[in-house]
Scaffold this motif. Sequence first.
Motif, PDB file in Angstrom:
ATOM      1  N   LEU A  19       0.832  -1.202   0.000  1.00 14.04           N
ATOM      2  CA  LEU A  19       0.000   0.000   0.000  1.00 14.04           C
ATOM      3  C   LEU A  19       0.866   1.252   0.000  1.00 14.04           C
ATOM      4  CD1 LEU A  19      -2.796   1.348   0.179  1.00 14.04           C
ATOM      5  CD2 LEU A  19      -2.556   1.209   2.679  1.00 14.04           C
ATOM      6  N   GLU A  20       1.889   1.279   0.826  1.00  9.64           N
ATOM      7  CA  GLU A  20       2.768   2.453   0.895  1.00  9.64           C
ATOM      8  C   GLU A  20       3.488   2.693  -0.434  1.00  9.64           C
ATOM      9  OE1 GLU A  20       2.765   4.694   3.235  1.00  9.64           O
ATOM     10  OE2 GLU A  20       1.426   3.540   4.521  1.00  9.64           O
ATOM     11  N   ILE A  21       3.891   1.623  -1.093  1.00 13.02           N
ATOM     12  CA  ILE A  21       4.540   1.756  -2.409  1.00 13.02           C
ATOM     13  C   ILE A  21       3.555   2.342  -3.413  1.00 13.02           C
ATOM     14  CG2 ILE A  21       5.483   0.469  -4.374  1.00 13.02           C
ATOM     15  CD1 ILE A  21       6.701  -1.467  -2.244  1.00 13.02           C
ATOM     16  N   TRP A  22       2.335   1.833  -3.416  1.00 14.63           N
ATOM     17  CA  TRP A  22       1.327   2.323  -4.363  1.00 14.63           C
ATOM     18  C   TRP A  22       0.969   3.779  -4.094  1.00 14.63           C
ATOM     19  CZ3 TRP A  22      -2.558  -2.372  -4.634  1.00 14.63           C
ATOM     20  CH2 TRP A  22      -1.910  -3.437  -5.266  1.00 14.63           C
ATOM     21  N   ILE A  23       0.985   4.184  -2.823  1.00 17.25           N
ATOM     22  CA  ILE A  23       0.744   5.589  -2.494  1.00 17.25           C
ATOM     23  C   ILE A  23       1.924   6.440  -2.967  1.00 17.25           C
ATOM     24  CG2 ILE A  23       0.523   7.236  -0.581  1.00 17.25           C
ATOM     25  CD1 ILE A  23      -1.107   5.020   0.889  1.00 17.25           C
ATOM     26  N   GLU A  24       3.128   5.952  -2.746  1.00 16.45           N
ATOM     27  CA  GLU A  24       4.333   6.673  -3.193  1.00 16.45           C
ATOM     28  C   GLU A  24       4.336   6.847  -4.712  1.00 16.45           C
ATOM     29  OE1 GLU A  24       9.004   5.633  -3.278  1.00 16.45           O
ATOM     30  OE2 GLU A  24       8.068   5.534  -1.298  1.00 16.45           O
ATOM     31  N   GLU A  25       3.888   5.822  -5.419  1.00 19.19           N
ATOM     32  CA  GLU A  25       3.813   5.874  -6.886  1.00 19.19           C
ATOM     33  C   GLU A  25       2.636   6.724  -7.364  1.00 19.19           C
ATOM     34  OE1 GLU A  25       5.808   4.575  -9.275  1.00 19.19           O
ATOM     35  OE2 GLU A  25       7.190   3.803  -7.751  1.00 19.19           O
ATOM     36  N   GLU A  26       1.781   7.125  -6.409  1.00 22.55           N
ATOM     37  CA  GLU A  26       0.567   7.891  -6.675  1.00 22.55           C
ATOM     38  C   GLU A  26      -0.462   7.087  -7.470  1.00 22.55           C
ATOM     39  OE1 GLU A  26       1.668  11.714  -8.263  1.00 22.55           O
ATOM     40  OE2 GLU A  26       2.517  12.345  -6.344  1.00 22.55           O
ATOM     41  N   TRP A  27      -0.419   5.766  -7.324  1.00 21.38           N
ATOM     42  CA  TRP A  27      -1.442   4.919  -7.911  1.00 21.38           C
ATOM     43  C   TRP A  27      -2.707   5.008  -7.068  1.00 21.38           C
ATOM     44  CZ3 TRP A  27       1.613  -0.227  -9.021  1.00 21.38           C
ATOM     45  CH2 TRP A  27       2.614   0.034  -9.984  1.00 21.38           C
ATOM     46  N   LEU A  28      -2.518   5.259  -5.781  1.00 21.72           N
ATOM     47  CA  LEU A  28      -3.614   5.506  -4.848  1.00 21.72           C
ATOM     48  C   LEU A  28      -3.329   6.826  -4.143  1.00 21.72           C
ATOM     49  CD1 LEU A  28      -3.993   2.007  -3.150  1.00 21.72           C
ATOM     50  CD2 LEU A  28      -5.610   3.068  -4.705  1.00 21.72           C
ATOM     51  N   VAL A  29      -4.364   7.628  -3.979  1.00 22.16           N
ATOM     52  CA  VAL A  29      -4.218   8.912  -3.289  1.00 22.16           C
ATOM     53  C   VAL A  29      -5.274   8.968  -2.193  1.00 22.16           C
ATOM     54  CG1 VAL A  29      -4.196  11.413  -3.543  1.00 22.16           C
ATOM     55  CG2 VAL A  29      -3.390   9.974  -5.430  1.00 22.16           C
ATOM     56  N   PRO A  30      -4.885   8.610  -0.964  1.00 18.70           N
ATOM     57  CA  PRO A  30      -5.864   8.598   0.120  1.00 18.70           C
ATOM     58  C   PRO A  30      -6.304  10.003   0.490  1.00 18.70           C
ATOM     59  CG  PRO A  30      -3.672   8.153   0.964  1.00 18.70           C
ATOM     60  CD  PRO A  30      -3.563   8.209  -0.535  1.00 18.70           C
ATOM     61  N   SER A  31      -7.489  10.074   1.080  1.00 17.87           N
ATOM     62  CA  SER A  31      -7.987  11.351   1.599  1.00 17.87           C
ATOM     63  C   SER A  31      -7.251  11.668   2.884  1.00 17.87           C
ATOM     64  CB  SER A  31      -9.481  11.263   1.884  1.00 17.87           C
ATOM     65  OG  SER A  31     -10.182  10.960   0.704  1.00 17.87           O
ATOM     66  N   GLN A  32      -7.050  12.924   3.134  1.00 17.59           N
ATOM     67  CA  GLN A  32      -6.369  13.340   4.348  1.00 17.59           C
ATOM     68  C   GLN A  32      -7.282  14.282   5.125  1.00 17.59           C
ATOM     69  OE1 GLN A  32      -2.973  12.142   4.489  1.00 17.59           O
ATOM     70  NE2 GLN A  32      -3.057  12.602   6.650  1.00 17.59           N
ATOM     71  N   THR A  33      -8.558  13.886   5.263  1.00 13.43           N
ATOM     72  CA  THR A  33      -9.531  14.751   5.933  1.00 13.43           C
ATOM     73  C   THR A  33      -9.363  14.733   7.446  1.00 13.43           C
ATOM     74  OG1 THR A  33     -11.126  12.952   5.912  1.00 13.43           O
ATOM     75  CG2 THR A  33     -11.242  14.538   4.101  1.00 13.43           C
ATOM     76  N   THR A  34      -8.748  13.712   7.959  1.00 16.98           N
ATOM     77  CA  THR A  34      -8.472  13.600   9.392  1.00 16.98           C
ATOM     78  C   THR A  34      -6.975  13.378   9.542  1.00 16.98           C
ATOM     79  OG1 THR A  34      -8.750  11.202   9.392  1.00 16.98           O
ATOM     80  CG2 THR A  34     -10.738  12.520   9.763  1.00 16.98           C
TER      81      THR A  34
END
Length: 93
Positions: A19-34
Motif C-alpha cells: 500500500l505504501e509503495i502504491w501511495i508513493e507511486e501515486e497509484w492511490l491517493v488517500p484522503s487526508q480529511t483527518t
Amino acid sequence: MMFTIMDFLARAHVDRETLEIWIEEEWLVPSQTTPERTFTEADLARVQLIRDLTDDLGVNAEGVGVVLSLVDQVHGLRNVLAEVLSTAREPRG
C-alpha cells in the motif's frame, strides 16, 4: 463510505508495505480529511484494477502508471462532458 488504513488493508487484501509503495507511486491517493489517511470504495476498485493489471495481465510498474493515468483522464473527460451536456440542456431565457 470511507475506510481507515486497517479496514482498507483487510478489504483490499494488500499488505501495508505494498500500500505504501502504491501511495508513493501515486497509484492511490488517500484522503487526508483527518489526521489518519482514509480510503474510498473507488480506491478499492482501483486496487482491483492494479491487481488485474499486474497479476493477470503481467503489466509492469511503468505500464500500470500509464494505464492509471489514462483511466484518470477518461474519468475527467466524462465529468467535463457531463457538465457540458447539463449546461446545454438548461433552458435558455
